[in-house]
Write a protein that holds these residues in place. Structure first.
Motif, PDB file in Angstrom:
ATOM      1  N   ALA A  23      -5.010  -9.321  -6.821  1.00 55.68           N
ATOM      2  CA  ALA A  23      -5.847  -9.817  -5.728  1.00 55.68           C
ATOM      3  C   ALA A  23      -5.271  -9.405  -4.380  1.00 55.68           C
ATOM      4  O   ALA A  23      -6.004  -9.007  -3.462  1.00 55.68           O
ATOM      5  CB  ALA A  23      -5.957 -11.335  -5.810  1.00 55.68           C
ATOM      6  N   GLN A  24      -3.932  -9.450  -4.298  1.00 56.36           N
ATOM      7  CA  GLN A  24      -3.281  -9.083  -3.040  1.00 56.36           C
ATOM      8  C   GLN A  24      -3.487  -7.611  -2.738  1.00 56.36           C
ATOM      9  O   GLN A  24      -3.818  -7.226  -1.619  1.00 56.36           O
ATOM     10  CB  GLN A  24      -1.800  -9.424  -3.159  1.00 56.36           C
ATOM     11  CG  GLN A  24      -1.106  -9.673  -1.838  1.00 56.36           C
ATOM     12  CD  GLN A  24      -0.274  -8.488  -1.438  1.00 56.36           C
ATOM     13  OE1 GLN A  24       0.264  -7.808  -2.300  1.00 56.36           O
ATOM     14  NE2 GLN A  24      -0.180  -8.250  -0.154  1.00 56.36           N
ATOM     15  N   GLU A  25      -3.330  -6.777  -3.774  1.00 57.94           N
ATOM     16  CA  GLU A  25      -3.539  -5.339  -3.606  1.00 57.94           C
ATOM     17  C   GLU A  25      -4.983  -5.043  -3.206  1.00 57.94           C
ATOM     18  O   GLU A  25      -5.240  -4.219  -2.329  1.00 57.94           O
ATOM     19  CB  GLU A  25      -3.228  -4.615  -4.926  1.00 57.94           C
ATOM     20  CG  GLU A  25      -1.758  -4.499  -5.216  1.00 57.94           C
ATOM     21  CD  GLU A  25      -1.073  -3.532  -4.260  1.00 57.94           C
ATOM     22  OE1 GLU A  25      -1.272  -2.313  -4.408  1.00 57.94           O
ATOM     23  OE2 GLU A  25      -0.352  -4.004  -3.364  1.00 57.94           O
ATOM     24  N   HIS A  26      -5.896  -5.735  -3.859  1.00 55.58           N
ATOM     25  CA  HIS A  26      -7.308  -5.532  -3.556  1.00 55.58           C
ATOM     26  C   HIS A  26      -7.609  -5.878  -2.106  1.00 55.58           C
ATOM     27  O   HIS A  26      -8.322  -5.138  -1.406  1.00 55.58           O
ATOM     28  CB  HIS A  26      -8.168  -6.387  -4.498  1.00 55.58           C
ATOM     29  CG  HIS A  26      -9.617  -6.334  -4.174  1.00 55.58           C
ATOM     30  ND1 HIS A  26     -10.263  -7.343  -3.502  1.00 55.58           N
ATOM     31  CD2 HIS A  26     -10.548  -5.379  -4.410  1.00 55.58           C
ATOM     32  CE1 HIS A  26     -11.525  -7.014  -3.343  1.00 55.58           C
ATOM     33  NE2 HIS A  26     -11.730  -5.825  -3.891  1.00 55.58           N
ATOM     34  N   ALA A  27      -7.021  -7.000  -1.666  1.00 58.78           N
ATOM     35  CA  ALA A  27      -7.250  -7.417  -0.288  1.00 58.78           C
ATOM     36  C   ALA A  27      -6.660  -6.391   0.685  1.00 58.78           C
ATOM     37  O   ALA A  27      -7.292  -6.023   1.684  1.00 58.78           O
ATOM     38  CB  ALA A  27      -6.636  -8.793  -0.046  1.00 58.78           C
ATOM     39  N   ALA A  28      -5.442  -5.905   0.360  1.00 55.18           N
ATOM     40  CA  ALA A  28      -4.787  -4.942   1.254  1.00 55.18           C
ATOM     41  C   ALA A  28      -5.571  -3.632   1.308  1.00 55.18           C
ATOM     42  O   ALA A  28      -5.784  -3.065   2.379  1.00 55.18           O
ATOM     43  CB  ALA A  28      -3.360  -4.690   0.766  1.00 55.18           C
ATOM     44  N   LEU A  29      -6.039  -3.160   0.134  1.00 54.51           N
ATOM     45  CA  LEU A  29      -6.769  -1.892   0.072  1.00 54.51           C
ATOM     46  C   LEU A  29      -8.109  -1.980   0.767  1.00 54.51           C
ATOM     47  O   LEU A  29      -8.487  -1.098   1.537  1.00 54.51           O
ATOM     48  CB  LEU A  29      -6.970  -1.477  -1.383  1.00 54.51           C
ATOM     49  CG  LEU A  29      -5.776  -0.784  -2.040  1.00 54.51           C
ATOM     50  CD1 LEU A  29      -6.090  -0.492  -3.489  1.00 54.51           C
ATOM     51  CD2 LEU A  29      -5.439   0.498  -1.292  1.00 54.51           C
ATOM     52  N   SER A  30      -8.829  -3.045   0.513  1.00 52.23           N
ATOM     53  CA  SER A  30     -10.179  -3.134   1.054  1.00 52.23           C
ATOM     54  C   SER A  30     -10.165  -3.366   2.561  1.00 52.23           C
ATOM     55  O   SER A  30     -11.163  -3.088   3.226  1.00 52.23           O
ATOM     56  CB  SER A  30     -10.960  -4.248   0.356  1.00 52.23           C
ATOM     57  OG  SER A  30     -10.243  -5.441   0.458  1.00 52.23           O
ATOM     58  N   SER A  31      -9.020  -3.852   3.091  1.00 55.21           N
ATOM     59  CA  SER A  31      -8.989  -4.027   4.543  1.00 55.21           C
ATOM     60  C   SER A  31      -8.695  -2.709   5.243  1.00 55.21           C
ATOM     61  O   SER A  31      -9.072  -2.519   6.397  1.00 55.21           O
ATOM     62  CB  SER A  31      -7.945  -5.076   4.924  1.00 55.21           C
ATOM     63  OG  SER A  31      -6.664  -4.615   4.556  1.00 55.21           O
ATOM     64  N   THR A  32      -8.033  -1.768   4.543  1.00 55.05           N
ATOM     65  CA  THR A  32      -7.755  -0.475   5.178  1.00 55.05           C
ATOM     66  C   THR A  32      -8.908   0.510   4.979  1.00 55.05           C
ATOM     67  O   THR A  32      -9.227   1.283   5.861  1.00 55.05           O
ATOM     68  CB  THR A  32      -6.466   0.145   4.619  1.00 55.05           C
ATOM     69  OG1 THR A  32      -6.537   0.124   3.206  1.00 55.05           O
ATOM     70  CG2 THR A  32      -5.261  -0.619   5.084  1.00 55.05           C
TER      71      THR A  32
END
Lengths: 132, 119
Positions: A23-32
């Motif tokens: 979930a953390q990776e997804h959040a980080a990726l989708s914000s960039t």
């Protein structure tokens, strides 16, 4: 806490950690990557499912591993101890064995009889005489 | 002597067992409440949805607790289904007691993990 219960809890925690990392990776990726039209708000379905399954697994392990409940009514509790003795609590592991108090009717069942004090006195007198 | 006192005299209760059972249940509830906070935080739920998840998961785990820990001995004693009088004094205590005691732990870990995952 039995070994299988520990294993289930551990597996659930690993799954939960993995879901959290995802979930953390997804959040980080989708914000960039804004141009990819990924919204940070909605989590992919597989991560959601993994989180829920992990939670249920951990709580299942916790329930399974929690110490056995004891009957609160006196007659049920005492009857259980009398029937099963130390074996009944030994099957529940070290913790229960430590808490075992024994048969609540022990004081009645192993009461010492009366002492024949006159016979003891006579025996002692005989022994003292024979020693001379 | 009141009737409840008389009832206690006829059917005495083992105080140690009551304490032991209550401790087991409250331990379980506080652990799972924090766990549900982690779940809600990872899922990124906000406002009512988070509390709804807490409510649903609490009900599910309490039911599971009944099925695994209480039911085998209780049903063997010919007690009706969902009857917890073998191990707990109050039925309401068993079914809803953990809901309120775990709420603060839930909110704590919920906000923590929401922040960890999304910020």
């Amino acid at each position: 806490m039995g070994f299988p219960a520990r294993l289930v809890t551990l597996a659930g925690l690993v799954l939960l950690a993995h879901a959290g990392y995802s979930a953390q990776e997804h959040a980080a990726l989708s914000s960039t990557l804004v141009n990819l039209q990924l919204s940070a708000k909605t989590l992919p379905l597989d991560i959601s499912i993994e989180t829920i399954v992990a939670t249920l697994l951990v709580s299942l392990g916790l329930i399974w591993g929690s110490p056995q409940l004891r009957p609160i009514q006196w007659h049920v509790w005492a009857g259980k101890i009398e029937r099963e003795g130390i074996a009944g609590s030994a099957s529940q592991g070290k913790e229960a064995e430590k808490n075992f108090q024994g048969n609540p009717f022990n004081a009645l069942e192993f009461r010492s009889g009366f002492v024949d004090i006159r016979k003891q006195r006579r025996d002692f007198a005989d022994w003292a005489k024979s020693g001379k | 002597m009141s009737s409840s006192e008389q009832e206690l005299q006829i059917h005495p209760i083992v105080q140690e067992s009551v304490v032991h059972n209550a401790k087991t249940l409250s331990n379980f509830h506080s652990l799972t409440a924090s766990l549900f906070g982690v779940t809600a935080g990872i899922l990124g739920l906000e406002s009512y949805a988070g509390f709804l998840l807490y409510l649903v998961l609490s009900v599910i785990t309490t039911l599971l607790f009944y099925v695994i820990q209480v039911a085998p001995a209780s049903l063997a004693e010919k007690k009706p289904l969902f009857d917890t009088t073998r191990f707990f004094k109050g039925a309401l205590d068993f079914w809803t007691g953990g809901l309120f005691s775990g709420l603060s732990g839930f909110v704590l870990t919920w906000t923590l993990f929401y922040g960890l995952v999304r910020v």
